[in-house]
Design a protein around this motif. Structure first.
Motif, PDB file in Angstrom:
ATOM      1  N   VAL B 135       0.859  -1.178   0.000  1.00 44.11           N
ATOM      2  CA  VAL B 135       0.000   0.000   0.000  1.00 44.11           C
ATOM      3  C   VAL B 135       0.891   1.223   0.000  1.00 44.11           C
ATOM      4  CG1 VAL B 135      -1.680   1.303   1.345  1.00 44.11           C
ATOM      5  CG2 VAL B 135      -1.781  -1.187   1.318  1.00 44.11           C
ATOM      6  N   PHE B 173       1.792  -5.962   3.982  1.00 47.75           N
ATOM      7  CA  PHE B 173       0.700  -6.845   4.401  1.00 47.75           C
ATOM      8  C   PHE B 173       1.076  -8.272   4.052  1.00 47.75           C
ATOM      9  CE2 PHE B 173      -3.655  -8.627   3.489  1.00 47.75           C
ATOM     10  CZ  PHE B 173      -4.149  -8.512   4.781  1.00 47.75           C
ATOM     11  N   GLY B 176      -2.275 -11.713   6.749  1.00 48.12           N
ATOM     12  CA  GLY B 176      -3.214 -11.043   7.652  1.00 48.12           C
ATOM     13  C   GLY B 176      -2.567 -10.035   8.578  1.00 48.12           C
ATOM     14  N   GLN B 177      -1.234  -9.988   8.594  1.00 47.45           N
ATOM     15  CA  GLN B 177      -0.521  -9.032   9.438  1.00 47.45           C
ATOM     16  C   GLN B 177      -0.210  -7.774   8.628  1.00 47.45           C
ATOM     17  OE1 GLN B 177       0.518  -9.644  12.847  1.00 47.45           O
ATOM     18  NE2 GLN B 177      -1.052 -11.208  12.514  1.00 47.45           N
ATOM     19  N   PHE B 178      -0.370  -6.631   9.249  1.00 46.04           N
ATOM     20  CA  PHE B 178      -0.167  -5.359   8.559  1.00 46.04           C
ATOM     21  C   PHE B 178       0.716  -4.467   9.406  1.00 46.04           C
ATOM     22  CE2 PHE B 178      -1.647  -1.032   7.269  1.00 46.04           C
ATOM     23  CZ  PHE B 178      -1.383  -1.123   5.906  1.00 46.04           C
ATOM     24  N   GLN B 180       2.230  -0.390   9.144  1.00 48.91           N
ATOM     25  CA  GLN B 180       2.143   0.843   8.362  1.00 48.91           C
ATOM     26  C   GLN B 180       3.140   1.885   8.863  1.00 48.91           C
ATOM     27  OE1 GLN B 180      -1.973   1.564   9.419  1.00 48.91           O
ATOM     28  NE2 GLN B 180      -1.434   3.367  10.609  1.00 48.91           N
ATOM     29  N   ARG B 407       5.905  -3.186  18.023  1.00 50.85           N
ATOM     30  CA  ARG B 407       4.989  -2.216  18.633  1.00 50.85           C
ATOM     31  C   ARG B 407       5.083  -2.138  20.155  1.00 50.85           C
ATOM     32  NH1 ARG B 407      -0.640  -3.320  15.237  1.00 50.85           N
ATOM     33  NH2 ARG B 407       0.313  -3.419  13.166  1.00 50.85           N
TER      34      ARG B 407
END
Lengths: 434, 461
Positions: B135, B173, B176-178, B180, B407
């Motif tokens: 993306v 992506f 299913g893991q994203f 950004q 994260r």
């Protein structure tokens, strides 16, 4: 408007295939106050023309303010269109000749903002607030649209009142809008102020909140914030960009069946009223989530073509967007729903909603203006230092009940004009500061 | 010619108000966007008008885009009775100043062709695509601002300002893991700034970081030493120092919107952190995104210590808040456009560099985390309870980086954050932002930054 006609004729002579001109003239008054007295009066007088044009799939947009700028800006527009690449995702604007209902709105009623604000402040003070801050608007817009296929205009506007009341560090806020259907004298500002004051007084004894999963009774301001911040995920633009947590879920259950989310720009009780979108498609009530099922995405003519469906009347020529969202009300009152919360939280408002993961809708938002601990149906205290750290899909799936009361909420960049109920959500993840 | 009525406006308002000023501003901006390999379109806007302020028994502004004197006079005459109603009316009146200033550009935005702008965005989109970003959105923008300020005391300031900005959002992506990333850069200059950014290197590094994040473990919650990079020190300085030291917030004027300040009601100087913490707001830093020589109220800009050696020092003031505090304004009055009131605003806010090498910060860490950059963040309305989620982050053991962590989250408060800092490095780096405040919301261009800094024994999850 003569200027719009001149812009249109000039662009036609330039050989543009698609033309959209939106002219907006505004006459807006705002009064700001804090510490129970007036800070400033602002008065705006503006005219602005947004001009979009395309030749084939090459497109550009200019914004100008006066007749004097027309020649130079349209030359610039032509210059840009001759040089930019094609946009393969652009399929034109709505080519159908349209007729519009609900365009005969009369003038927005006049109102004395100083009286309105003083009434709200007095209401808050009577409720026990030490001080209040806020503002009120009286807004009058004249919109004129001309496209390659349609012409239309309408008046819009209304009144907004925001009041935030303080008792020491405790706060309560109300933020209400009244669309063009309102009448002078129909706004009970004192009651709105009293509600903000009551909330501030209720939260004066504060303790540190806990982490964990909680049943949260969300006020219209809190659920309005979450719906506003996530509404762009329902736009096909976001879905097509692969930046939406609703991508691939059309026709599937995305929330509990007690939840129906519509966009209703024809509701004249709100300032989000508009009879047509930015490319001249008549707006209408659209249910995007109906009894839990994702029914459609917001579409313009062009995104609808790409998706193989119809416009929903939500253009933005490039990116469709919501106008005036509403969660359809339930049948029971806020008080009844609150009385059944065994162990949870009632949160009146949040702000600063930010996403760490658009694709999965993972966000956090910071409660303010009333954060209460609820046990056995009673508010037993006020808490601080917590945050809702969860995801949009999880929140929607866990909606347990929706109140019959609805408020017209709108506040800053956080809440778009919307009509929101109280919503009980189970298993909301709460984090805290250490 | 647009803007030529300003002297006539102030000449007229001076006769009917205790204090008055007028600001003409024209903003010409251009922007283009690339999304997932597709050109989105190009936009050019031109906006200009007058902000006319009169102060009598209360204050009022009229904003009009008219260039017709009779029309403007009629608007002023409508405003006058509204300033006769009771309200707050304290405003700082200063000695007259006459000046003009202009931003130099090496690669002028006026000379940038459509094709050159497009190629910059297209190039970065292609690079991100090649690197595997699924993306991608790239935005490039610039603006040219012409501004004139006049007041009833005789101040007359004229300015010509150019700004360039670049913004991206991209994501990876898999299964299913994203993950950004967003980045925002800007400068008060010409396009030479983008050449200096080394954006390609930054994008390569960011995509690599995101891809490795997808399989990185989460952090085991607990107390750690934490080393933060300049992107983190910048956002922290902006959010938990710059905002709470805006004096209009301290006195409650933003109470219903951006909120108040944890400093409201305190005695100053107030202890906010360790001796290692000094934070500066400086509009005069050359090329910075918030650069200006005079603010939007005709006040000379200067560097301000907001926190100095762990204590509050100076506040950010516009004319209105300076009058309430009873001091001279210090050049903090900014507005985003001609139709917005000037508020007490930041410019370039940063943690002052210390005297450590970056390596020295790591040497003293037995068990810790290095949070180089952030993704999600937020803070409460008194700028106290705050959260930063790490984007590019690593575990640190015995002074060495030991692999990525996904994260990690710091959820703390302003005093704990600044009190935990025991060492600050010599380096200094900035990113750009649009700082929101006011009603209607107005975003002003700012820089934020700082050095690497080390926090001891702080709870992470």
């Amino acid at each position: 408007m003569e200027t719009i006609d001149r812009i249109y004729e000039k662009l036609s002579r330039m050989g543009m295939d698609e033309i959209v001109i939106n002219g907006v003239s505004s006459d807006t008054e705002q009064l700001r106050f804090s510490n129970n007295s007036k800070d400033l009066l602002n008065q705006w007088y503006e005219i602005e023309y947004s001009v979009f044009a395309a030749r084939g799939k090459r497109m550009a947009e200019v914004t100008l303010k006066s007749e004097n700028e027309v020649d130079a800006k349209l030359e610039e527009l032509r210059h840009m269109i001759e040089r930019v690449p094609e946009n393969p995702s652009f399929f034109g604007i709505n080519p159908k000749k349209e007729t519009y209902g609900h365009v005969g709105v009369g003038e927005v009623a006049d109102i004395d903002l100083q009286d309105l604000c003083e009434s709200a402040i007095n209401g808050a003070t009577d409720a026990g607030a030490e001080r209040s801050a806020g503002f009120a608007y009286l807004v009058k817009f004249r919109h004129t649209l001309r496209t390659s296929y349609n012409e239309a205009n309408y008046n819009s506007g209304g009144t907004e009142l925001v009041i935030r009341s303080f008792l020491r560090s405790s706060t309560g806020q109300e933020s209400i809008h009244f669309g063009p259907a309102f009448r002078t004298g129909s706004i009970d500002a004192e009651s709105i102020g009293r509600s903000a004051g009551d909330m501030a007084v209720s939260g004066k004894d504060v303790s540190q909140g806990d982490e964990g999963k909680f049943t949260v009774l969300m006020s219209p301001y809190l659920i309005g914030n979450i719906i506003s911040s996530s509404s762009e995920f329902l736009s096909y633009y976001s879905v097509d960009s692969a930046m939406s947590c609703f991508a691939g879920k059309l026709g599937f259950s995305v929330s509990s069946d007690s939840f129906t989310l519509v966009d209703d720009p024809l509701d004249m009780s709100g300032v989000g009223f508009r009879p047509f979108d930015d490319e001249g498609t008549p707006t209408r009530r659209n249910a995007f989530i109906e009894k839990g099922v994702l029914k459609k995405y917001m579409q313009s003519y062009s995104t609808g073509k790409k998706a193989g469906t119809e416009s929903t009347g939500n253009a933005g020529v490039i990116a469709p967007s919501a106008w005036q969202m509403r969660i359809e009300p339930g049948t029971r009152s806020f008080r009844d729903i609150l009385s059944e919360v065994k162990d949870g939280l009632f949160i009146n408002n949040t702000w600063y909603t930010r996403y760490q993961d658009y694709r999965n809708g993972v966000f956090s938002t910071v409660p303010r203006d009333g954060v209460f601990r609820v046990k056995n149906g009673e508010i037993v205290g006020s808490v601080s230092g917590i945050r809702i750290s969860d995801s949009v899909p999880a929140i929607l799936k866990n909606v347990a009940e929706v109140s019959k009361e609805i408020k017209n909420t709108k506040w800053w960049e956080e809440i778009q004009p919307s009509m929101m109920p109280y919503v009980r959500v189970n298993g909301v993840n709460i984090s805290r500061s250490f | 010619m647009p803007g030529e009525l300003i002297d006539r406006i102030v000449s007229y308002t001076s006769g009917i108000s205790r204090f008055s000023d007028a600001r003409f501003m024209s903003v010409g901006s251009k922007g283009i966007a690339y999304r997932n390999g597709e050109f989105e379109g190009m936009e050019s806007s031109e906006t200009s008008g007058y902000a006319i302020r009169m102060v009598n028994e209360s204050m009022a502004f009229a904003y009009t885009d008219s260039e017709d004197w009779a029309d403007i006079k009629a608007k002023i005459d409508l405003l006058l009775p509204k300033t006769r109603r009771q309200g707050k009316n304290r405003i700082s009146e200063t000695d007259p100043v006459r000046a003009s200033w202009k931003v130099d550009q090496k690669k002028k935005i006026e000379d940038m062709s459509v094709e050159e702008r497009i190629e910059i965005a297209r190039g970065h989109d292609r690079l991100l695509d090649d690197l595997g970003a699924t993306v991608r959105m790239n935005f490039i923008g610039d603006k040219k601002i012409l501004q004139s300020y006049r007041d009833s005391g005789g101040t007359a300031i004229d300015a010509e300002i150019s700004r360039v900005s670049y913004y991206y959002v991209f994501g990876v992506f898999e299964n299913g893991q994203f993950e950004q990333s967003t980045g925002q850069f800007g400068s008060t200059s010409g396009y030479e700034y983008l050449d200096s950014l080394k954006l390609e290197d930054r994008l390569r590094s960011e995509v690599k970081a995101l891809r490795e994040n997808l399989s990185a473990p989460s952090l085991k919650p607990g107390k750690y030493d934490l080393i933060v990079g300049p992107e983190i020190s910048g956002i922290v300085a902006h959010e938990s120092c710059g905002h709470p030291t805006e004096y209009d917030r301290i006195i409650g004027r933003e109470g219903a919107l951006a909120g108040e300040s944890f400093l409201t009601g305190k005695e100053f100087p107030y202890r906010v952190g360790s001796d290692a913490v000094s934070i500066i707001d400086d509009p005069t830093m050359p090329m910075s995104y918030g650069f200006y020589e005079y603010d939007d109220e005709g006040i000379r800009a200067r560097k301000r210590y907001l926190y100095r050696k762990g204590y509050t020092d100076e506040f950010i003031l516009n004319r209105e808040s300076a009058a309430i505090l009873g001091v001279e304004p210090n050049g903090g009055g900014r507005s985003s456009s001609w139709n917005m009131e000037p508020l007490a605003r930041m410019s370039t806010t940063y943690i002052e560099p210390g005297d450590h090498e970056i390596e020295e910060l790591f040497e003293g860490v037995k068990s810790g985390v290095y949070m180089k950059s952030f993704t999600e963040w937020n803070i409460d309305d008194i700028r106290f309870n705050e959260k930063y989620v790490g984007k590019e982050s690593y575990l640190v053991e015995n002074g060495q980086i030991k692999g990525r962590v996904r994260r990690p989250t710091l959820e703390t408060n302003t005093i704990k954050f600044y009190s935990s800092i025991d060492a600050v490095a010599r380096d200094l780096e900035f990113t750009a932002g649009s700082c929101g405040k006011g009603e209607p919301m107005q975003g002003v261009d700012v820089w934020m930054g700082g050095p690497h800094a080390r926090l001891r024994d702080i709870y992470l999850k």
